[in-house]
Design a protein around this motif. Structure first.
Motif, mmCIF file in Angstrom:
data_model
loop_
_atom_site.group_PDB
_atom_site.id
_atom_site.type_symbol
_atom_site.label_atom_id
_atom_site.label_comp_id
_atom_site.label_asym_id
_atom_site.label_seq_id
_atom_site.Cartn_x
_atom_site.Cartn_y
_atom_site.Cartn_z
ATOM 1 N N MET A 158 -12.793 -14.778 -7.009
ATOM 2 C CA MET A 158 -12.902 -13.873 -8.151
ATOM 3 C C MET A 158 -11.814 -12.805 -8.110
ATOM 4 S SD MET A 158 -14.331 -12.869 -10.925
ATOM 5 C CE MET A 158 -15.922 -13.711 -11.036
ATOM 6 N N LEU A 159 -11.582 -12.241 -6.944
ATOM 7 C CA LEU A 159 -10.591 -11.182 -6.824
ATOM 8 C C LEU A 159 -9.194 -11.684 -7.154
ATOM 9 C CD1 LEU A 159 -9.857 -8.303 -6.125
ATOM 10 C CD2 LEU A 159 -9.805 -8.947 -3.704
ATOM 11 N N SER A 160 -8.845 -12.866 -6.703
ATOM 12 C CA SER A 160 -7.511 -13.389 -6.997
ATOM 13 C C SER A 160 -7.338 -13.601 -8.495
ATOM 14 C CB SER A 160 -7.248 -14.691 -6.227
ATOM 15 O OG SER A 160 -8.113 -15.722 -6.650
ATOM 16 N N ARG A 161 -8.380 -14.095 -9.176
ATOM 17 C CA ARG A 161 -8.289 -14.284 -10.629
ATOM 18 C C ARG A 161 -8.114 -12.942 -11.340
ATOM 19 N NH1 ARG A 161 -12.371 -18.274 -9.703
ATOM 20 N NH2 ARG A 161 -14.027 -16.795 -10.290
ATOM 21 N N MET A 162 -8.886 -11.957 -10.903
ATOM 22 C CA MET A 162 -8.789 -10.639 -11.525
ATOM 23 C C MET A 162 -7.395 -10.037 -11.327
ATOM 24 S SD MET A 162 -12.513 -9.190 -10.345
ATOM 25 C CE MET A 162 -12.418 -7.599 -11.125
ATOM 26 N N MET A 163 -6.856 -10.173 -10.129
ATOM 27 C CA MET A 163 -5.543 -9.590 -9.852
ATOM 28 C C MET A 163 -4.456 -10.256 -10.685
ATOM 29 S SD MET A 163 -5.753 -8.912 -5.718
ATOM 30 C CE MET A 163 -4.085 -8.229 -5.622
ATOM 31 N N VAL A 164 -4.560 -11.551 -10.865
ATOM 32 C CA VAL A 164 -3.579 -12.268 -11.690
ATOM 33 C C VAL A 164 -3.666 -11.789 -13.145
ATOM 34 C CG1 VAL A 164 -2.983 -14.524 -12.652
ATOM 35 C CG2 VAL A 164 -3.426 -14.284 -10.204
ATOM 36 N N GLU A 165 -4.875 -11.574 -13.652
ATOM 37 C CA GLU A 165 -5.050 -11.094 -15.020
ATOM 38 C C GLU A 165 -4.509 -9.676 -15.200
ATOM 39 O OE1 GLU A 165 -9.210 -11.368 -15.782
ATOM 40 O OE2 GLU A 165 -9.248 -13.568 -15.775
ATOM 41 N N VAL A 166 -4.675 -8.865 -14.179
ATOM 42 C CA VAL A 166 -4.305 -7.452 -14.265
ATOM 43 C C VAL A 166 -2.814 -7.227 -14.003
ATOM 44 C CG1 VAL A 166 -4.631 -5.253 -13.041
ATOM 45 C CG2 VAL A 166 -6.620 -6.597 -13.713
ATOM 46 N N GLU A 167 -2.185 -8.131 -13.289
ATOM 47 C CA GLU A 167 -0.810 -7.923 -12.813
ATOM 48 C C GLU A 167 0.179 -7.438 -13.877
ATOM 49 O OE1 GLU A 167 2.956 -10.190 -10.677
ATOM 50 O OE2 GLU A 167 1.250 -11.350 -11.389
ATOM 51 N N PRO A 168 0.174 -7.972 -15.104
ATOM 52 C CA PRO A 168 1.185 -7.530 -16.076
ATOM 53 C C PRO A 168 1.161 -6.042 -16.390
ATOM 54 C CG PRO A 168 0.111 -9.549 -16.825
ATOM 55 C CD PRO A 168 -0.676 -9.050 -15.658
ATOM 56 N N PHE A 169 0.043 -5.388 -16.100
ATOM 57 C CA PHE A 169 -0.118 -3.984 -16.492
ATOM 58 C C PHE A 169 -0.001 -3.006 -15.319
ATOM 59 C CE2 PHE A 169 -2.916 -6.752 -19.037
ATOM 60 C CZ PHE A 169 -2.215 -6.685 -20.240
ATOM 61 N N VAL A 170 0.231 -3.524 -14.121
ATOM 62 C CA VAL A 170 0.154 -2.708 -12.905
ATOM 63 C C VAL A 170 1.462 -2.778 -12.117
ATOM 64 C CG1 VAL A 170 -1.021 -2.540 -10.673
ATOM 65 C CG2 VAL A 170 -2.355 -2.948 -12.738
ATOM 66 N N ASP A 171 1.873 -1.636 -11.561
ATOM 67 C CA ASP A 171 3.108 -1.591 -10.772
ATOM 68 C C ASP A 171 2.900 -2.052 -9.337
ATOM 69 O OD1 ASP A 171 5.063 -0.260 -12.695
ATOM 70 O OD2 ASP A 171 3.382 1.145 -12.736
ATOM 71 N N HIS A 172 1.753 -1.699 -8.759
ATOM 72 C CA HIS A 172 1.448 -2.067 -7.372
ATOM 73 C C HIS A 172 -0.049 -2.317 -7.230
ATOM 74 C CE1 HIS A 172 5.442 -0.481 -6.401
ATOM 75 N NE2 HIS A 172 5.089 0.638 -7.009
ATOM 76 N N PHE A 173 -0.417 -3.079 -6.216
ATOM 77 C CA PHE A 173 -1.813 -3.287 -5.842
ATOM 78 C C PHE A 173 -1.984 -2.897 -4.378
ATOM 79 C CE2 PHE A 173 -1.254 -6.148 -9.364
ATOM 80 C CZ PHE A 173 -2.491 -6.248 -9.987
ATOM 81 N N ILE A 174 -3.004 -2.104 -4.089
ATOM 82 C CA ILE A 174 -3.406 -1.883 -2.700
ATOM 83 C C ILE A 174 -4.618 -2.778 -2.438
ATOM 84 C CG2 ILE A 174 -4.323 -0.267 -1.003
ATOM 85 C CD1 ILE A 174 -2.805 1.967 -2.384
ATOM 86 N N ILE A 175 -4.458 -3.749 -1.534
ATOM 87 C CA ILE A 175 -5.583 -4.612 -1.174
ATOM 88 C C ILE A 175 -6.380 -3.892 -0.097
ATOM 89 C CG2 ILE A 175 -6.284 -6.866 -0.313
ATOM 90 C CD1 ILE A 175 -3.723 -8.031 -1.392
ATOM 91 N N ARG A 176 -7.557 -3.439 -0.498
ATOM 92 C CA ARG A 176 -8.417 -2.605 0.359
ATOM 93 C C ARG A 176 -9.788 -3.273 0.454
ATOM 94 N NH1 ARG A 176 -11.961 1.764 -0.605
ATOM 95 N NH2 ARG A 176 -11.901 3.462 0.898
ATOM 96 N N GLU A 177 -9.911 -4.227 1.354
ATOM 97 C CA GLU A 177 -11.110 -5.051 1.464
ATOM 98 C C GLU A 177 -11.703 -4.881 2.862
ATOM 99 O OE1 GLU A 177 -12.293 -7.287 -1.221
ATOM 100 O OE2 GLU A 177 -11.063 -5.748 -2.195
ATOM 101 N N ARG A 178 -12.445 -3.823 3.051
ATOM 102 C CA ARG A 178 -12.908 -3.429 4.385
ATOM 103 C C ARG A 178 -13.839 -4.452 5.026
ATOM 104 N NH1 ARG A 178 -14.233 3.011 3.471
ATOM 105 N NH2 ARG A 178 -12.074 3.743 3.448
ATOM 106 N N THR A 179 -14.598 -5.180 4.236
ATOM 107 C CA THR A 179 -15.568 -6.117 4.811
ATOM 108 C C THR A 179 -15.016 -7.533 4.945
ATOM 109 O OG1 THR A 179 -16.523 -6.658 2.649
ATOM 110 C CG2 THR A 179 -17.473 -4.794 3.830
ATOM 111 N N LYS A 180 -13.797 -7.759 4.508
ATOM 112 C CA LYS A 180 -13.231 -9.113 4.577
ATOM 113 C C LYS A 180 -12.487 -9.322 5.897
ATOM 114 C CE LYS A 180 -12.943 -10.363 -0.275
ATOM 115 N NZ LYS A 180 -13.866 -9.347 -0.748
ATOM 116 N N SER A 181 -12.558 -10.537 6.384
ATOM 117 C CA SER A 181 -11.870 -10.906 7.620
ATOM 118 C C SER A 181 -10.381 -11.108 7.359
ATOM 119 C CB SER A 181 -12.468 -12.197 8.183
ATOM 120 O OG SER A 181 -12.197 -13.279 7.306
ATOM 121 N N ALA A 182 -9.625 -11.179 8.434
ATOM 122 C CA ALA A 182 -8.186 -11.458 8.311
ATOM 123 C C ALA A 182 -7.961 -12.791 7.611
ATOM 124 C CB ALA A 182 -7.538 -11.456 9.691
ATOM 125 N N ILE A 183 -8.794 -13.793 7.913
ATOM 126 C CA ILE A 183 -8.651 -15.120 7.282
ATOM 127 C C ILE A 183 -8.858 -15.019 5.786
ATOM 128 C CG2 ILE A 183 -9.702 -17.400 7.142
ATOM 129 C CD1 ILE A 183 -9.015 -17.458 9.905
#
Length: 205
Positions: A15-40
């Motif tokens: 879900m997050l990857s789809r959202m980021m792709v949709e949002v990308e045209p309007f955003v200069d940078h993304f900070i990926i801040r996923e505290r509960t996600k593993s490195a994998i």
């Protein structure tokens, strides 16, 4: 004025990857801040973005310097409680590193240490910091006046706040849940983008 979208850890990788792709045209940078996600999971997310031809230069990895190095991302955001900036720069001189700060004193220290940018917050009331009073714009004004760094504001920022923030010498704003919890993230990001663009037109005139 630039716009940074900050992920909020509430969506699975697909879900997050789809959202980021949709949002990308309007955003200069993304900070990926996923505290509960593993490195994998971080790597899986970045792989999915790469497959979708996402502009990798827009990515900033929060805290997880190891993930940034392995994934070939050259920008990291260091939390106030995170790794020491000088150590990161010494070990990985090719990385650009921003620092999260909450006061003028922290901003001056981070600038002396060589931070590439500063992220100050939380400026306005926000559910992400429930029960914690907003720091407001006065300290942000002092930082902008005294610290010659690229400064971004974060925390409860709405498009209507850009008019106030435009009067302060900052590089841009960072927005989290108002984009990633919105029913239409791309539309929300576009609204922020339009507000930030109006700031540029005011500055030029």
């Amino acid at each position: 004025m630039e716009l940074i979208a900050v992920t909020n850890g509430r969506h699975n990788v697909d879900m997050l990857s789809r959202m980021m792709v949709e949002v990308e045209p309007f955003v200069d940078h993304f900070i990926i801040r996923e505290r509960t996600k593993s490195a994998i999971e971080y790597i899986k997310l970045i792989d999915q973005l790469n497959t979708a031809n996402f502009n990798k230069e827009k990515l900033i990895i929060n805290d997880r310097v190891d993930v940034a190095v392995v994934a070939g991302i050259n920008k990291v955001q260091l939390p106030a409680h995170g790794l020491i900036l000088e150590q990161v720069q010494s070990c990985f001189p090719y990385l650009q590193a921003g620092k999260s700060i909450h006061s003028l004193e922290e901003a001056e220290k981070a600038h002396r240490s060589g931070a590439n940018w500063l992220l100050y917050g939380h400026v306005y009331e926000t559910d992400c910091k429930k029960g914690q009073p907003a720091r407001g714009v006065e300290e942000l004004k002092k930082i902008a006046e005294k610290v010659p760094s690229d400064i971004y504001a974060i925390g409860g920022i709405k498009p209507s706040h850009v008019e106030e923030l435009r009067k302060i010498r900052i590089k841009g704003i960072a927005v989290m849940s108002s984009i990633f919890d919105h029913a239409n993230p791309a539309r929300a990001a576009e609204e922020y983008r339009d507000a930030c663009r109006s700031y540029h037109s005011v500055e030029r005139n």
